[in-house]
Design an enzyme around this catalytic site. Structure first.
Site, short mmCIF file in Angstrom:
data_model
loop_
_atom_site.label_atom_id
_atom_site.label_comp_id
_atom_site.label_asym_id
_atom_site.label_seq_id
_atom_site.Cartn_x
_atom_site.Cartn_y
_atom_site.Cartn_z
N ASP A 40 46.69 51.50 39.24
CA ASP A 40 46.33 51.28 37.83
C ASP A 40 46.90 52.43 37.00
OD1 ASP A 40 45.37 50.85 35.35
OD2 ASP A 40 43.25 50.71 35.91
N ASP A 73 32.81 41.59 40.40
CA ASP A 73 31.90 42.56 41.01
C ASP A 73 30.50 42.42 40.39
OD1 ASP A 73 30.71 44.69 42.25
OD2 ASP A 73 31.94 46.24 41.35
N SER A 85 36.10 39.78 35.31
CA SER A 85 35.95 38.32 35.23
C SER A 85 34.61 37.80 35.70
CB SER A 85 37.07 37.65 36.02
OG SER A 85 38.29 37.86 35.34
N HIS A 115 40.96 40.89 35.49
CA HIS A 115 39.87 41.83 35.81
C HIS A 115 38.70 41.52 34.89
CE1 HIS A 115 41.67 45.10 38.41
NE2 HIS A 115 42.67 44.23 38.23
N ASP A 160 41.04 48.68 44.80
CA ASP A 160 40.84 48.32 43.40
C ASP A 160 41.03 49.57 42.53
OD1 ASP A 160 40.12 46.62 41.30
OD2 ASP A 160 37.97 47.02 41.52
N HIS A 161 41.83 49.47 41.49
CA HIS A 161 42.03 50.56 40.52
C HIS A 161 42.38 51.91 41.15
CE1 HIS A 161 40.94 48.21 37.00
NE2 HIS A 161 39.94 47.70 37.71
N SER A 220 36.80 50.02 45.45
CA SER A 220 37.21 50.98 44.43
C SER A 220 37.22 52.38 45.05
CB SER A 220 36.22 50.94 43.26
OG SER A 220 34.96 51.43 43.71
#
Ligand code: G3H
Ligand code: 13P
Ligand code: ZN
Length: 342
Positions: free
Chosen positions: A105, A268, A225, A223, A83-84, A50
């Site tokens: 994102d 995560d 998850s 996501h 990520d994002h 991230s």
């Protein structure tokens, strides 16, 4: 082997009908846990970072740790994914550094909190697709917003406030040319996703299935998850932690998703829980210890166990040697000649 594109992994996963876990990292031990789990289960892997992880590791440390991973585990196809990403600029900086996949994102504004308009999302994502595909790099977009806030990122609230509209998902994929699509079906980032075991009212698998019916060849991404297993919560609380009772996404629901077009599953929190539980245990049981290795080794082992279990449950286990890596330069040509279907 060098880092590979996420598009290749997801295409292979679609052919084989399995999902691939995407695990977040911030440091060396987390990377080692994932790579060891991949070797043990013979799995291809997606490692993701991230913005917070990139800041924590000063970017270059993380990148060089990933190069070490490819040297030490040459038999494992490995993707480095952003990520994002909150803006085209953030995605570009990841592409420039050598990430082989980025998430734009655009479901949120660059502040990472405010839900954006459809038009903004399309515009920002399309821009990233253009820049990324010119380098053979994969792009994940998101339509709809997850619940919760992690490290300042997220629309907040429960996961039901900004669910994905299936028709809009079709329009979004067509307008942007993304390789993979993250959807909002009721999940949230972090440990507090559901206040009881999710039902069809809180975890909208029907929405996922409706999206897959309209976009049968699009790689879907789930996501938020983590399954937030009770055993991991209990270890933390047994050794002085204070987690409130909570429920995550049951693995059977993820497996249902995999049968309906889900190819990437973001995890995560489960790993954070495993690491924290293992460290708390050493701190409580051996208060005389002060060598970081005395608690980082069990933490690394606890995360490896969770990752290996998920790799088996998602079906990626055993698929590390199914295919030869496609160089990013070849991916560029495929995007140019449109032999990579979008
Ligand atoms: O998207 C959320 C992931 O769990 C990463 O979290 O932003 O705290 O690194 P982070
Ligand atoms: P969890 O918080 O459920 O692990 O989700 C992680 C995630 O979606 C990262 O993008
Ligand atoms: Zn996420």
């Amino acid at each position: 082997m060098p880092l590979v594109s996420m598009r290749q992994l997801l295409d292979e996963a679609a052919k084989g009908g399995y999902g691939v876990g995407a695990f977040n990292v911030n440091n060396m031990e987390q990377i080692q846990s994932i790579m060891e789990a991949a070797r043990e289960t013979q799995s291809p892997v997606i490692i993701q970072a991230s913005r917070g992880a990139r800041a924590y590791s000063q970017d270059r440390f993380l990148y060089h740790l990933m190069l070490a991973a490819t040297e030490l585990y040459p038999e494992i196809p490995t993707v480095l994914h952003l990520d994002h990403g909150n803006s085209p600029e953030t995605c570009q900086s990841a592409i420039d550094m050598g990430f082989t996949s980025v998430m734009m994102d655009g479901s949120l504004m660059p502040d990472g909190k405010t839900p954006s308009s459809f038009e903004y999302n399309v515009e920002a994502t399309r821009k990233v697709v253009e820049a990324a595909h010119a380098k053979g790099v994969t792009v994940e977009g998101e339509i709809g917003c997850l619940g919760g806030i992690e490290d300042g990122h997220g629309a907040g609230g429960d996961g039901l406030s900004h669910l994905t509209d299936p028709d809009q998902a079709v329009e979004f994929v067509k307008a942007t040319g993304v390789d993979a699509l993250a959807i909002a079906i009721g999940t949230s980032h972090g440990a507090y996703k559901f206040t009881s075991k999710p039902t069809g009212e809180t975890l909208k698998m029907e929405t996922l299935i409706a999206i897959h019916k309209r976009l049968p060849t699009t790689h879907l991404v789930m996501h938020g998850s983590s399954s937030v297993p009770k055993e991991l919560q209990d270890i933390i609380n047994q050794f002085g932690g204070k987690l409130k009772p909570t429920w995550g996404v049951p693995v059977e629901e993820i497996q249902l998703g995999i049968r309906n077009g889900v190819r990437k599953i973001n995890v995560d929190t489960d790993n954070r829980l495993a690491i924290t539980g293992a460290i708390r245990k050493v701190f409580m049981e051996k208060p005389e210890e002060f060598d970081p290795r005395s608690y980082m080794k069990p933490a690394r082992e606890a995360m490896k166990k969770v990752v290996a279990q998920r790799m088996t449950q998602f079906g990626q286990a055993g698929h590390a040697k199914d295919y030869a890596p496609i160089p990013l330069t070849e991916m560029v040509k495929r995007y140019q000649s449109e032999t990579v279907a979008v």
